[in-house]
Design a protein around this motif. Structure first.
Motif, mmCIF file in Angstrom:
data_model
loop_
_atom_site.group_PDB
_atom_site.id
_atom_site.type_symbol
_atom_site.label_atom_id
_atom_site.label_comp_id
_atom_site.label_asym_id
_atom_site.label_seq_id
_atom_site.Cartn_x
_atom_site.Cartn_y
_atom_site.Cartn_z
ATOM 1 N N ALA A 1 44.591 8.751 -39.064
ATOM 2 C CA ALA A 1 44.810 7.126 -39.182
ATOM 3 C C ALA A 1 44.417 6.710 -40.569
ATOM 4 O O ALA A 1 44.868 6.116 -41.304
ATOM 5 C CB ALA A 1 44.365 6.495 -38.190
ATOM 6 N N LEU B 1 45.138 3.657 -42.652
ATOM 7 C CA LEU B 1 45.071 2.481 -41.504
ATOM 8 C C LEU B 1 43.605 2.277 -40.953
ATOM 9 O O LEU B 1 42.799 3.219 -41.429
ATOM 10 C CB LEU B 1 45.772 2.977 -40.503
ATOM 11 C CG LEU B 1 47.222 3.632 -40.417
ATOM 12 C CD1 LEU B 1 47.571 4.003 -39.374
ATOM 13 C CD2 LEU B 1 47.972 2.136 -40.520
ATOM 14 N N ASP B 2 43.369 1.014 -40.776
ATOM 15 C CA ASP B 2 42.080 0.808 -40.056
ATOM 16 C C ASP B 2 41.960 1.174 -38.934
ATOM 17 O O ASP B 2 42.492 1.012 -37.886
ATOM 18 C CB ASP B 2 41.815 -0.731 -40.157
ATOM 19 C CG ASP B 2 40.498 -1.293 -39.708
ATOM 20 O OD1 ASP B 2 39.895 -0.121 -39.055
ATOM 21 O OD2 ASP B 2 40.276 -2.389 -39.749
ATOM 22 N N PRO B 3 41.077 2.096 -38.462
ATOM 23 C CA PRO B 3 40.842 2.859 -37.340
ATOM 24 C C PRO B 3 40.535 1.910 -36.062
ATOM 25 O O PRO B 3 40.391 2.328 -34.890
ATOM 26 C CB PRO B 3 39.855 4.003 -37.666
ATOM 27 C CG PRO B 3 38.941 3.543 -38.549
ATOM 28 C CD PRO B 3 40.008 2.792 -39.541
ATOM 29 N N ASP C 1 41.346 -1.286 -36.112
ATOM 30 C CA ASP C 1 42.438 -2.043 -35.858
ATOM 31 C C ASP C 1 43.874 -1.667 -35.988
ATOM 32 O O ASP C 1 44.805 -2.007 -37.006
ATOM 33 C CB ASP C 1 42.290 -3.402 -36.844
ATOM 34 C CG ASP C 1 43.374 -4.520 -36.703
ATOM 35 O OD1 ASP C 1 43.607 -4.576 -35.537
ATOM 36 O OD2 ASP C 1 43.626 -5.306 -37.519
ATOM 37 N N LEU C 2 44.100 -0.811 -34.803
ATOM 38 C CA LEU C 2 45.362 0.023 -34.848
ATOM 39 C C LEU C 2 46.545 -0.558 -34.004
ATOM 40 O O LEU C 2 46.049 -1.567 -33.020
ATOM 41 C CB LEU C 2 45.193 1.453 -34.435
ATOM 42 C CG LEU C 2 44.327 2.343 -35.311
ATOM 43 C CD1 LEU C 2 43.986 3.577 -34.628
ATOM 44 C CD2 LEU C 2 45.086 2.809 -36.624
ATOM 45 N N ARG D 1 40.540 0.829 -29.796
ATOM 46 C CA ARG D 1 41.217 0.605 -31.037
ATOM 47 C C ARG D 1 42.416 0.095 -31.258
ATOM 48 O O ARG D 1 42.352 -0.555 -32.492
ATOM 49 C CB ARG D 1 41.017 2.215 -31.808
ATOM 50 C CG ARG D 1 39.750 3.132 -31.860
ATOM 51 C CD ARG D 1 39.668 4.195 -32.487
ATOM 52 N NE ARG D 1 38.451 4.951 -32.379
ATOM 53 C CZ ARG D 1 37.645 4.864 -33.511
ATOM 54 N NH1 ARG D 1 37.877 4.045 -34.424
ATOM 55 N NH2 ARG D 1 36.317 5.691 -33.485
ATOM 56 N N CYS D 2 43.300 -0.096 -30.300
ATOM 57 C CA CYS D 2 44.499 -0.734 -30.364
ATOM 58 C C CYS D 2 44.203 -2.125 -29.757
ATOM 59 O O CYS D 2 45.370 -2.898 -29.821
ATOM 60 C CB CYS D 2 45.445 0.126 -29.739
ATOM 61 S SG CYS D 2 46.090 1.663 -30.456
ATOM 62 N N ASP E 1 51.114 3.017 -34.481
ATOM 63 C CA ASP E 1 50.412 3.708 -35.244
ATOM 64 C C ASP E 1 50.080 5.381 -34.966
ATOM 65 O O ASP E 1 50.099 6.008 -35.404
ATOM 66 C CB ASP E 1 49.203 3.134 -35.948
ATOM 67 C CG ASP E 1 49.465 1.760 -36.431
ATOM 68 O OD1 ASP E 1 50.481 1.702 -37.075
ATOM 69 O OD2 ASP E 1 48.534 0.815 -36.587
ATOM 70 N N LEU F 1 46.162 8.010 -43.653
ATOM 71 C CA LEU F 1 47.465 7.155 -43.726
ATOM 72 C C LEU F 1 47.094 5.786 -44.135
ATOM 73 O O LEU F 1 48.108 5.183 -44.359
ATOM 74 C CB LEU F 1 48.313 6.953 -42.415
ATOM 75 C CG LEU F 1 48.907 8.287 -42.096
ATOM 76 C CD1 LEU F 1 49.606 7.983 -40.551
ATOM 77 C CD2 LEU F 1 49.969 8.806 -43.037
#
Length: 280
Positions: A25, A30-32, A34-35, A110-111, A39, A28
């Motif tokens: 993540a 992405l904020d790990p 704030d997934l 995390r999601c 994602d 890519l």
């Protein structure tokens, strides 16, 4: 712990699952912390067809906002997060593998879905839930690791409310021959519990279910698996290679060969629990 439970946990258990997906993540951009559930979907849906297949199964099961769903063999939580994120369901995922359950819970936090989705290490043949706890149940590519299908269906029936759906999407035995091993769920046949669709139907009937649609998805599965094999050879940042490991290519090749030979089939069956309890 039964012998088959030990075999399953040894087959799937490996440290560092969350770390591998988080690293992907970050790579890519992405904020790990704030997934979105989408994602992770390229890596956390451990069944043929990925997230679209899970969402289609949920729709067939009538899953919607507030539906209390039991996901059997929840892996690292991909389908459970999809059911919550897409449909607003409340999901309990169970799996035999502690490393998967730990990773599923961490990735769900995390999601930002941990208020809707929970996970537990549990055996589907003896679940730690009260009668009539769930409005629907799903099982995606987990039945191949579960012996005693009649006991499985009886236990699922116990924890479902009357009229609830049990939506199954499994690899089942086909009409001809035997598959080659290793396969994604087992390295050898002595720890593989692949059953024919008729066995699922008989187990469901004995447990009080009615069988609705039964759909052979093997053709679409072959196409999906062929694309997946290419991705394993040239892996993206986020993909199934993060979980399948170095044997993934051989396992997937044997699975495709099993579909082509008729030894295996990918099938979706939607069961509905007949009313069994007398109102008090």
């Amino acid at each position: 712990m039964d012998e088959y439970e030990v075999a399953v946990t040894r087959h799937y258990g490996a440290p560092g699952v969350e770390d591998r997906l988080v690293h992907a993540a970050v790579s890519l951009g992405l904020d790990p912390d704030d997934l979105g559930w989408q994602d992770l979907a390229a890596a956390d849906e451990l069944h043929i067809g990925g997230a679209p297949a899970a969402l289609q199964l949920a729709e067939a099961a009538g899953i919607g906002p507030g539906t209390a769903v039991l996901d059997i063999g929840s892996g690292i939580g991909g389908p459970a997060r999809a059911f919550a994120g897409q449909f607003g369901a409340r999901v309990m995922g169970i799996d035999l593998t502690p490393e998967f359950v730990d990773a599923a819970a961490a990735l769900t936090r995390r999601c930002g879905l941990d208020d809707q989705v929970q996970f537990a290490v549990a055996n589907a043949l003896e679940m730690p839930f009260a009668d009539s706890s769930f409005d629907a149940a799903t099982m995606l590519h987990a039945g191949m690791n579960i012996p005693q299908k009649q006991r499985l269906f009886a236990e699922v029936a116990r924890v479902l409310t009357d009229g609830a759906s049990f939506a199954v999407y499994d690899i089942m035995s086909g009409p001809t021959g035997k598959p080659r091993y290793p396969l994604p769920w087992a390295t050898a046949p002595d720890h593989s519990f692949v059953s024919a669709a008729d066995d699922y139907l008989a187990a469901g009937l004995a447990a009080g279910f009615e069988a609705g649609s039964s759909t052979d998805l093997s053709g679409a599965a072959i196409e999906y698996m062929e694309r997946g094999r290419s991705a394993l050879e040239n892996p993206p940042e986020m993909g199934l290679h993060l979980l399948l490991g170095p044997e993934g290519t051989e396992r997937m090749a044997n699975l495709v060969a099993g579909f082509r030979s008729g030894a295996l089939e990918a099938r979706q069956i939607i069961f509905t629990l007949r009313p069994q309890r007398v109102p008090g």
